[in-house]
Write an enzyme that holds these catalytic residues in place. Sequence first.
Site, PDB file in Angstrom:
ATOM      1  CE  LYS A 115      28.440  76.159 -39.061  1.00  0.00           C
ATOM      2  NZ  LYS A 115      27.863  74.613 -39.299  1.00  0.00           N
ATOM      3  CE  LYS A 162      29.611  74.463 -34.131  1.00  0.00           C
ATOM      4  NZ  LYS A 162      29.009  73.235 -34.038  1.00  0.00           N
ATOM      5  CE  LYS A 186      21.290  71.155 -35.681  1.00  0.00           C
ATOM      6  NZ  LYS A 186      22.347  70.667 -35.297  1.00  0.00           N
TER       7      LYS A 186
HETATM    8  N1  AQP Z   1      24.590  77.230 -42.683  1.00  0.00           N
HETATM    9  C1  AQP Z   1      24.092  75.840 -43.253  1.00  0.00           C
HETATM   10  N2  AQP Z   1      23.925  75.566 -44.486  1.00  0.00           N
HETATM   11  C2  AQP Z   1      24.527  74.328 -45.166  1.00  0.00           C
HETATM   12  N3  AQP Z   1      25.286  73.517 -43.964  1.00  0.00           N
HETATM   13  C3  AQP Z   1      24.948  73.635 -43.295  1.00  0.00           C
HETATM   14  N4  AQP Z   1      24.870  72.626 -42.041  1.00  0.00           N
HETATM   15  C4  AQP Z   1      24.598  73.196 -41.252  1.00  0.00           C
HETATM   16  N5  AQP Z   1      25.224  74.369 -40.997  1.00  0.00           N
HETATM   17  C5  AQP Z   1      24.459  74.912 -42.528  1.00  0.00           C
HETATM   18  C6  AQP Z   1      25.239  71.197 -42.232  1.00  0.00           C
HETATM   19  O1  AQP Z   1      23.773  70.247 -42.103  1.00  0.00           O
HETATM   20  C7  AQP Z   1      24.674  69.085 -41.145  1.00  0.00           C
HETATM   21  C8  AQP Z   1      24.302  68.958 -39.510  1.00  0.00           C
HETATM   22  O2  AQP Z   1      25.475  69.816 -38.904  1.00  0.00           O
HETATM   23  P1  AQP Z   1      25.249  69.421 -37.659  1.00  0.00           P
HETATM   24  O3  AQP Z   1      24.423  68.982 -36.874  1.00  0.00           O
HETATM   25  O4  AQP Z   1      26.480  68.464 -37.042  1.00  0.00           O
HETATM   26  O5  AQP Z   1      25.885  70.910 -36.832  1.00  0.00           O
HETATM   27  P2  AQP Z   1      26.824  72.250 -37.458  1.00  0.00           P
HETATM   28  O6  AQP Z   1      27.161  71.555 -38.535  1.00  0.00           O
HETATM   29  O7  AQP Z   1      27.700  72.624 -36.960  1.00  0.00           O
HETATM   30  O8  AQP Z   1      25.289  72.342 -37.829  1.00  0.00           O
HETATM   31  P3  AQP Z   1      25.193  73.869 -37.150  1.00  0.00           P
HETATM   32  O9  AQP Z   1      23.058  74.354 -37.208  1.00  0.00           O
HETATM   33  O10 AQP Z   1      25.528  74.949 -36.485  1.00  0.00           O
HETATM   34  O11 AQP Z   1      24.643  73.495 -35.925  1.00  0.00           O
HETATM   35  P4  AQP Z   1      25.087  74.170 -34.169  1.00  0.00           P
HETATM   36  O12 AQP Z   1      24.536  74.748 -33.940  1.00  0.00           O
HETATM   37  O13 AQP Z   1      24.791  72.612 -32.937  1.00  0.00           O
HETATM   38  O14 AQP Z   1      26.656  73.854 -33.664  1.00  0.00           O
HETATM   39  C9  AQP Z   1      25.761  69.371 -41.555  1.00  0.00           C
HETATM   40  O15 AQP Z   1      25.956  68.238 -42.771  1.00  0.00           O
HETATM   41  C10 AQP Z   1      26.629  70.476 -41.814  1.00  0.00           C
HETATM   42  O16 AQP Z   1      27.646  70.257 -42.967  1.00  0.00           O
END
Ligand code: AQP
Length: 332
Positions: A197, A114, A200
């Site tokens: 992956k 990130k 969001k």
């Molecule tokens: N691509 C993915 N495949 C499987 N699991 C996923 N998770 C996120 N992306 C994938 C799981 O979703 C849960 C919540 O995620 P988070 O809100 O903590 O943020 P993250 O993991 O950082 O997910 P994002 O979508 O990439 O959010 P942003 O962009 O805001 O950082 C977690 O349990 C994660 O494993």
Amino acid sequence: MAMKRVFSGIQPTSDSFHLGNYLGALKQWVELQEGHDGFYCIVDLHALSGEIEPTLLRKRTLSSAAQLIALGISPEKSTLFVQSQVPHHNQLGWIMECLAGFGEASRMTQFKDKSAKGGADSARVGLFTYPMLQAADILLYQANLVPVGEDQRQHIELTRDLAGRFNTRFGQTFTIPENYILKSAAKIQDLQDPASKMSKSSSSLVGVLEIMDTPESIAKKIKSAATDTGREVTFDEKEKPGISNLLTIHSALSGQSITALESEFEGKGYGDFKAAVADVVAEHLRPIRAKALELLEDDKHLVDLLHVGAVKARTIAIETLEKAYKNLGTVA
Ligand code: AQP
């Protein structure tokens, strides 16, 4: 025997969760409500480690609550709450920061990924300390199980290490949690860029299937998903990452095995397969989207539900924090 406790959190960082969040984590949250004591948290303080407008933070926190309830999280069965309404998370977070080594925190791949995206120098300190706050989130509730996607495995390992270190140095205080990662759908990739992956915070949402997408938008995104050379629908993550990702999505939602899907689409080509994936996704998400939109018509009701969750969460959080302070030697 007391029920095992489950804790997990999700950031309100977009208007809608995506299919990766759902299949990697939220589906398990819903299933684990049965026979477990579920604590599910909208981690708004974690969302501050990136850029977010105050009006958007509020809107997205409420939208997250609506989507979680629409997906099947029951505010009666589980404790659904917002992180900032339980200040003990930050208090234990500081203790975790004081236990963690700079070296081990620097090895967290999510921070590296990130911070590299936005330029390492402009990354917030909060992005670096995020895993220690996450450890506090989990340990405050003495959770036994943490359902998360594969991308969170390293953070849960760190949480386990920090809990063990605290218990050894200061006396038994925290339950050491286990991760709960489903192999079959642990990681969903971006439709346009299957090497990354689904996320969001992707710069473009064309490759991100959102829970709140309309059926038309879902069909469009899947139709334009990157495919691979050849025309056979077969699972091969190395040679065919795009098709393999779509097979994983179809299989996770329809319950059909990957092998059964490969046979069904033998000789049919990518076009027919993509249309079938779009139907499965749209039909699965249709009632969820409708329910979330209905809930969002009454903000006050959502806020009230979250307050009830926060009161329940605080009772447990205070107890754990007091135990940790006492074992650390603070004067009560
Ligand atoms: N691509 C993915 N495949 C499987 N699991 C996923 N998770 C996120 N992306 C994938 C799981 O979703 C849960 C919540 O995620 P988070 O809100 O903590 O943020 P993250 O993991 O950082 O997910 P994002 O979508 O990439 O959010 P942003 O962009 O805001 O950082 C977690 O349990 C994660 O494993």
